[in-house]
Write a protein that holds these residues in place. Sequence first.
Motif, mmCIF file in Angstrom:
data_model
loop_
_atom_site.group_PDB
_atom_site.id
_atom_site.type_symbol
_atom_site.label_atom_id
_atom_site.label_comp_id
_atom_site.label_asym_id
_atom_site.label_seq_id
_atom_site.Cartn_x
_atom_site.Cartn_y
_atom_site.Cartn_z
ATOM 1 N N PRO A 115 -46.847 -34.291 -3.536
ATOM 2 C CA PRO A 115 -47.145 -33.112 -3.684
ATOM 3 C C PRO A 115 -46.068 -32.018 -2.912
ATOM 4 N N ALA A 116 -46.292 -30.230 -3.876
ATOM 5 C CA ALA A 116 -44.601 -29.706 -2.983
ATOM 6 C C ALA A 116 -44.785 -28.920 -2.203
ATOM 7 N N VAL A 117 -45.676 -28.644 -1.321
ATOM 8 C CA VAL A 117 -45.688 -28.351 -0.186
ATOM 9 C C VAL A 117 -46.322 -29.067 1.019
ATOM 10 N N ALA A 118 -45.434 -29.702 2.147
ATOM 11 C CA ALA A 118 -45.582 -30.168 3.351
ATOM 12 C C ALA A 118 -45.585 -29.056 4.130
ATOM 13 N N HIS A 119 -46.812 -29.223 4.989
ATOM 14 C CA HIS A 119 -46.941 -27.999 6.516
ATOM 15 C C HIS A 119 -46.793 -28.521 7.918
ATOM 16 N N TYR A 120 -46.280 -28.313 8.648
ATOM 17 C CA TYR A 120 -46.528 -28.737 9.573
ATOM 18 C C TYR A 120 -46.466 -28.062 10.847
ATOM 19 N N ARG A 121 -47.812 -28.230 11.300
ATOM 20 C CA ARG A 121 -47.844 -26.817 12.487
ATOM 21 C C ARG A 121 -46.906 -26.761 13.833
ATOM 22 N N TRP A 153 -49.941 -38.091 19.037
ATOM 23 C CA TRP A 153 -49.946 -40.048 18.734
ATOM 24 C C TRP A 153 -49.052 -40.947 19.600
ATOM 25 N N HIS A 154 -49.161 -41.605 19.974
ATOM 26 C CA HIS A 154 -48.454 -42.697 20.580
ATOM 27 C C HIS A 154 -47.353 -42.008 21.515
ATOM 28 N N GLY A 155 -47.737 -40.710 22.054
ATOM 29 C CA GLY A 155 -47.276 -39.875 22.602
ATOM 30 C C GLY A 155 -46.583 -39.135 22.206
ATOM 31 N N TYR A 156 -46.544 -38.855 20.725
ATOM 32 C CA TYR A 156 -46.163 -37.389 20.520
ATOM 33 C C TYR A 156 -46.562 -36.880 19.668
ATOM 34 N N GLU A 157 -46.716 -35.301 20.130
ATOM 35 C CA GLU A 157 -47.498 -34.353 20.385
ATOM 36 C C GLU A 157 -46.867 -33.208 19.607
ATOM 37 N N ARG A 158 -46.078 -33.483 18.000
ATOM 38 C CA ARG A 158 -46.091 -32.866 16.885
ATOM 39 C C ARG A 158 -45.593 -33.508 15.801
ATOM 40 N N ILE A 159 -46.734 -33.942 15.650
ATOM 41 C CA ILE A 159 -46.178 -35.332 14.319
ATOM 42 C C ILE A 159 -47.998 -34.323 13.383
ATOM 43 N N GLY A 160 -47.448 -34.808 12.659
ATOM 44 C CA GLY A 160 -48.094 -32.786 11.548
ATOM 45 C C GLY A 160 -49.253 -33.523 10.826
ATOM 46 N N SER A 161 -49.697 -34.853 10.783
ATOM 47 C CA SER A 161 -51.019 -34.887 9.920
ATOM 48 C C SER A 161 -52.130 -34.726 11.243
ATOM 49 N N GLN A 162 -51.481 -35.025 12.376
ATOM 50 C CA GLN A 162 -52.364 -34.481 13.469
ATOM 51 C C GLN A 162 -52.535 -33.297 14.176
ATOM 52 N N LEU A 163 -51.949 -32.367 13.761
ATOM 53 C CA LEU A 163 -52.244 -30.889 14.449
ATOM 54 C C LEU A 163 -52.532 -30.537 13.518
ATOM 55 N N SER A 164 -54.049 -30.009 13.330
ATOM 56 C CA SER A 164 -54.742 -29.248 12.194
ATOM 57 C C SER A 164 -54.705 -28.196 12.594
ATOM 58 N N GLU A 763 -35.485 -45.503 15.314
ATOM 59 C CA GLU A 763 -36.739 -45.109 14.697
ATOM 60 C C GLU A 763 -37.562 -44.226 15.165
ATOM 61 N N HIS A 764 -37.379 -43.934 16.813
ATOM 62 C CA HIS A 764 -38.331 -42.986 17.402
ATOM 63 C C HIS A 764 -37.374 -41.906 17.664
ATOM 64 N N LEU A 765 -36.333 -41.818 17.518
ATOM 65 C CA LEU A 765 -35.919 -40.597 17.001
ATOM 66 C C LEU A 765 -36.013 -39.818 15.558
ATOM 67 N N CYS A 766 -36.038 -40.611 14.702
ATOM 68 C CA CYS A 766 -36.549 -39.800 13.120
ATOM 69 C C CYS A 766 -38.288 -39.724 12.927
ATOM 70 N N THR A 767 -39.082 -40.438 14.012
ATOM 71 C CA THR A 767 -40.389 -39.790 14.107
ATOM 72 C C THR A 767 -40.550 -38.454 14.711
ATOM 73 N N TYR A 768 -39.998 -38.083 15.396
ATOM 74 C CA TYR A 768 -39.159 -37.093 16.357
ATOM 75 C C TYR A 768 -39.084 -36.204 15.545
ATOM 76 N N ALA A 769 -37.854 -36.657 14.726
ATOM 77 C CA ALA A 769 -37.330 -35.327 13.945
ATOM 78 C C ALA A 769 -37.951 -34.868 12.665
ATOM 79 N N LEU A 770 -38.611 -35.589 12.160
ATOM 80 C CA LEU A 770 -39.267 -35.511 11.018
ATOM 81 C C LEU A 770 -40.508 -35.303 10.926
ATOM 82 N N ARG A 771 -41.535 -35.182 12.330
ATOM 83 C CA ARG A 771 -42.524 -35.263 12.441
ATOM 84 C C ARG A 771 -43.640 -36.153 11.738
ATOM 85 N N ARG A 772 -43.576 -37.012 11.643
ATOM 86 C CA ARG A 772 -44.497 -38.032 10.587
ATOM 87 C C ARG A 772 -44.175 -39.549 11.535
#
Length: 812
Positions: A115-121, A153-164, A763-772
Amino acid sequence: MLHIRRLLCSSLVLCLGFAGVAGGAEPFEGFLEKHCIHCHGPLLEEGDIRIDRLSRDFKSGADTHHWAEAIDKVNSGEMPPATEAQPTQDEIAAFVANLDARLKEGRAARMAARPAVAHYRLSRKEYQNTVYDLLGVRYDPTKPGELNEDTLWHGYERIGSQLSLSPSHVDRYYRAADLVLDRAFPAAPGEARTVRKTAAELRYGGGKAQQAALDRFGVKRPLRYLLYPGNVQPALAPHWFGRTGPEQSGLYKFRVQASGIRPPGGQTAHLSVGVRTGEETVDGLIEFDVTATEDDPQVYEFEAFLEMPATLHFCVVSTDVVDRRQGAAFRNALGSSSYIFTHSSETALLNPNAPQMFDGDGNGIFSTVILDWMEWEGPLVTEEEASRRQGVVPPEDAAPEAVADYLQRFAERAWRRPVTVDELENYLQSYREERDAGETTAGAYRIALQGVLTSRNFLYLVEGDPTARARLTDAELAARLSYFLWSSMPDDGLFAAARDDALEGEVLEKEVDRMLADGRINRFIDDFSRQWLQLHLVGTFPPDKALYPTYDDWLETSMRAEPVEYFREMFAKNLPVEDFLDSDWTMANARLCDFYGLPAPKTGGFQRVSVKPKDHRGGLLTMGAVLGLTSDGTRHRPVHRGVWVSEAIFNKTPPPPPANVDPIEPIPPQGTKITIRQRIEAHANNASCAACHRNIDPLGLAFDQYDAVGQWRTREQVPTGVGEDPVVDASGVMPDGQTFADSAQFKQLLLEDRDEVARAFIEHLCTYALRRVLTVDDQDGVQAIFEEAKRGQYRVKDVVRAVALSDLMRTR
């Protein structure tokens, strides 16, 4: 050794072995038919995997994680099993190359179709930091009634798919914007005042009568305020602030001259200042150890944001007093005006009818705090905070074109990208309507500001535009970098580089290095370490006071802070990742030193403390927080500890337990006392449990010599059953056959897997940085970071820098 990480979760892994073409079939399918279908087909379905049913449509990506896992297993040499015919290395290499090419082709096709647009709250913490950096406003979104709690999500509070975003979120964001604007542009700013109270004023109402008593006794020392455990005493009264009300809420600076009395063998004195929650407890807003001695008091200084009207209380946190205080009589006697205190040696002044606080030699019986004076100053607005609000609101006589310019400049900072005036037309229309209705420029403009602060462009990181593309723009990259390293918006320097489309090459490296050196990097240190290590779980199950009487709130707070401070030291000193596993030092304050049996620090706060083998500490795995967050309040849980090690250290989440598995039953009153380990081993004999337990249990059993709150022990305290408490056995056997006798030897096995630990950290750092959540599509990017980090000996700050400069950070 065979890498531990690759032994985890084997029930999910494909038992694949690849050889030559079978029966002239197409090569790829021939490999599968000859070496896979036998164990993963209609006749046998090991690990719940059917190779014949996995999708061959690599463009859809439906089963790419299974195929990627197959490559990992084949490359490691784990499969096919030793009992099966072994393919040659050339045959394996040919098939892996074939499969890898199919995965990459599918990945490219999916990238093109994204998709053209990605949103991360923004998370609550990011929202808090952003409004501070944008307007210099202190706002706590975690207070009751403020922003909704973030989904983890496994302790992360910034995963885009979780932040509706729900209707309740929207309503709270409007209220938050109102409060932020109220604080940024108050109708009547409060004047800063300084108020100082002596111990005589705080404790004795001025102390005239008490001073007269001192004169009669010939005592030359001044009156002092003795704060003792088991009682909550007033600290800050509302009338001290003069006018009360929301306009006086703000930042206050406090100074306290205090000293502590530590009983022989007892705890360091600790003072908590906060809102009273009970007869003996406060919700601590300010917490600190008081290490200064009675004859050499120290001035302690700290800042706190207070909501008015404020009434704060003192509370000395200690477990020493639990069995000795005499209820209300104790508090009433020591709190009466006849109990005069100046020094522990002046026993003649003390009320003989009151319970004893000191022995005949002047030694304290309890941990107590002695207060000489207290001073507060506020509300304060720093020059930096004030500068962030300058030029935001146009002057009252501003022309409409000027108002549009003001709003455009603000929106570009708030939305973190270039903004056209056309995008702001709706907000400007609201402004014009308010002005036509008679509102002032400032009042009408506030409506437009509220619109900007409640727009999706502010609440979300918006990546992409109507034309699909694989890479971020410079503005999007600047925002991604700043929310990775600062948990907040870009600053002026980063904005300028993005505006000039210069975020690449040496300019990008210079900006990243500047961000790593900036004080705001502490937000990354705090937020990443807390989320990576799942420290939100600390205190989820409060330890049973009867079983763990020395556990208190300050110990829990100190435990939660230790891994964060440890990560901060590793980052600041750029230490290698193996120090996460084992070290001859830790970061501790006085309370933790008491708990661990380490020498008491000379000053308050966290500091680097050396540990020796006899201390049984060093690294993350033997910290009280880690050992406690995997316990249930009454006993340790080896399986949960193993799962934590698997997730945090190796970034592998074990599969959930099968349905309807019987829990581990407690020992009956007449049963023989046995360890939890022995009960788990009986439980793991269940065929449906054995496979997972074989891989998880050793990771947790290695730490069986630590109880539920992380204290070292040689025998396991078993509350039920008959016989002696059993001796703890922390030995184990890894799935590859390697053995260990205790946690020290287990750590050495982990250190041999240094490369895999470093990869998991990346991998943990990338998950945090990319928010996914990372996917197989990210493997090449992770590998590039890994190779760069390996050249630098996996030093923590260098690894973070490599992630920030990686191609993954630039890719959508």
